[in-house]
Design an enzyme around this catalytic site. Sequence first.
Site, short mmCIF file in Angstrom:
data_model
loop_
_atom_site.label_atom_id
_atom_site.label_comp_id
_atom_site.label_asym_id
_atom_site.label_seq_id
_atom_site.Cartn_x
_atom_site.Cartn_y
_atom_site.Cartn_z
N HIS A 178 -0.94 -16.54 4.59
CA HIS A 178 -0.19 -16.07 3.43
C HIS A 178 -1.11 -15.41 2.41
O HIS A 178 -0.69 -15.04 1.32
CB HIS A 178 0.54 -17.28 2.80
CG HIS A 178 1.61 -16.93 1.84
ND1 HIS A 178 1.58 -17.30 0.51
CD2 HIS A 178 2.77 -16.25 1.99
CE1 HIS A 178 2.65 -16.87 -0.11
NE2 HIS A 178 3.39 -16.22 0.75
N LYS A 219 -3.36 -12.79 0.36
CA LYS A 219 -3.28 -11.38 -0.01
C LYS A 219 -4.65 -10.95 -0.52
O LYS A 219 -5.02 -11.21 -1.67
CB LYS A 219 -2.24 -11.15 -1.11
CG LYS A 219 -0.79 -11.19 -0.63
CD LYS A 219 -0.21 -12.57 -0.70
CE LYS A 219 1.29 -12.53 -0.38
NZ LYS A 219 1.86 -13.89 -0.32
N ASP A 237 -15.64 -1.85 -0.13
CA ASP A 237 -17.09 -1.70 -0.13
C ASP A 237 -17.83 -2.99 -0.50
O ASP A 237 -18.98 -2.94 -0.96
CB ASP A 237 -17.52 -0.56 -1.07
CG ASP A 237 -17.04 0.80 -0.59
OD1 ASP A 237 -16.84 0.96 0.62
OD2 ASP A 237 -16.84 1.69 -1.44
N HIS A 244 8.40 -13.62 -8.31
CA HIS A 244 7.47 -13.88 -7.20
C HIS A 244 6.06 -14.19 -7.69
O HIS A 244 5.12 -14.24 -6.91
CB HIS A 244 7.45 -12.68 -6.25
CG HIS A 244 6.95 -12.99 -4.88
ND1 HIS A 244 5.68 -12.67 -4.46
CD2 HIS A 244 7.55 -13.61 -3.83
CE1 HIS A 244 5.52 -13.05 -3.20
NE2 HIS A 244 6.63 -13.64 -2.80
N LYS A 255 2.74 -16.23 -9.09
CA LYS A 255 2.09 -17.51 -8.79
C LYS A 255 0.90 -17.65 -9.73
O LYS A 255 -0.11 -16.97 -9.56
CB LYS A 255 1.63 -17.53 -7.32
CG LYS A 255 2.72 -17.09 -6.34
CD LYS A 255 2.12 -16.59 -5.04
CE LYS A 255 3.06 -15.72 -4.26
NZ LYS A 255 4.39 -16.23 -4.05
N ASP A 264 -4.57 -25.59 -20.58
CA ASP A 264 -5.26 -25.75 -21.86
C ASP A 264 -5.88 -24.45 -22.38
O ASP A 264 -6.92 -24.47 -23.04
CB ASP A 264 -6.36 -26.82 -21.76
CG ASP A 264 -5.77 -28.23 -21.65
OD1 ASP A 264 -4.54 -28.38 -21.77
OD2 ASP A 264 -6.55 -29.18 -21.45
#
Length: 429
Positions: A170, A172, A177, A347, A349, A354
Site C-alpha cells: 500500500h 506510495k 535521482d 482520503h 492520512k 502536541d
Amino acid sequence: MLEWLKDYPAYAAGAGALITFVLTILVLNVTGPEKCIKEPLRHLCKVRDPQFMREMGTLLGPPVLGGMKVEDFQNGDEIFPAMLSAIRGARRTITFETFIYWSGDVGREFRDALVERARAGVKVHIMLDWVGSQKVSDKTVDMLREAGAEVEFYHPLKWYTLSRFNSRTHRKLLVIDGRIGFTGGVGVADQWRGSAQDPAHWRDMHFRIEGPVVAHIQAAFMDNWITTSGRVLQGEEYFPAEHVAGEVSGQMFMSSPRGGGDSMQLMYLMSIAAAETSIDLAAAYFVPDSLTRQSLIEAVQRGVTVRVILPGKHIDEKTVRRASRADWGELLEAGVEIHVFEPTMFHCKMLIVDGHLVSVGSTNFDNRSFRLNDEANLNVYDEEFARRMTGVFEGDLKRCRQMSLDEWRRRPWSERLMDKAASLVSSQL
C-alpha cells in the site's frame, strides 16, 4: 451401478486434500503476524523529549535525521503537477511504487512522462500492487516496458503465491535521482484530480521531501523491489551522498508482515502515549482495535484533546465505514471528537501530536495497515511544519459535521445491525 464405490476411498482422499489445501490458504491469508503488543504504552515522556526521539529511532528502525526540507501539496491540482514535474526533471533514476495505478487521463500523463524519461536513458523502475492496479491497461504496461522501464507487480496471483495473496503493498513512494522523494495518500487515478470540490474529486494530500531522509524512502522502495524482482539496485545514482536541504528533522520508516507487522501500530501507540495536549488524526479508513481505542481514551482521560476526521457518506468502502461506526460509542463517551467530512471522499492520512510531531504517508488507522499491508510513513519533528499542517487539518474541519454521542445512539436498528455485522470482519479491514 455401484462400481464407483470401489474408488470411494480415492475420491474421499482427494476431496479431503482439496478441502485441507483451501482451508490452509484461507487461514494463511486472514491471519497476520502474531500480535506482540498487548497492553497500552505508558505516558513516560513528551514528543519533544530527546528520549522519545531516541526510542522512535531505535524501535522503528531508521534514525531521526536532520537536514530535511518537506513541502505539502493539497489535492490533485497541486499534487500531480509537482510529481510530474519531478519525473520530467529526472536525469539518472526514477523509482516508483504505488498501490493504485489506473488507466485514465492521470494514468496517461504519468505513463507518457515515464516513457519519455526511459527513452532518454533514465533508469526507470516501477512497482505496482497487483490487486490495487488491476485497472491499468496492458497497453500502458507494454509502452513502459518497450521504452526500457522495468515494471513489476507485487504478489500477482499465482498458485505458489496464494499463501500471501492477502498481503499487499500500500506504499506510495516516488524517488527522483535519489535526491527528491514523494509520499502521501494519492494513487494514480482520475478521482484524485481537482481540488476536492465535489464527490467526483477526492480530498487528499502528498509531500515532497529533500535531504538525507530521501535515502530512507529509497530503502523502502528497495525492500519490495528486491522481494519481487530479485534484483538489487546499487550505486551513487540511487544512493547519492547525503546533502542538507533544510532544517527539519524526520524519519521515513516502513512496516510489513514479513518484518513482524507491528512497527506501524507501535509508532501510533508511542505517539499517542507521549501526547500531553493534542492529537489530531485524519484517517481515510478508521477501524482501530480495542488496544488502540483504549490508548486514545486514556489520552483523553489525562487531558489530551483528541480530534478525528473521517469520511462521511462519500466513501469507496462502505463496509469499512460500518465497521468503524460500530465502535464510535466508547470513543464519543470518553470525549474523543469525531468529525465526518461531507463534500467528497476523504482520503487523507495524518497524525499531529502536541503541535510538534506530524506523521504522514500511506497508513490507514486500521488492522490492514497495521498488520497485513506493506506501508511507509514519514515522521516530521518540527513545530513550524506542524503549525502548517494543523492549519490544513482545521481547514478540513470546517467542511465536516461533528458526530455526537446522541446521534450515534439514535442510529436506526437496521444501521446498527449492519455496523455490527461489518465489525465481525474488522481484522481484515
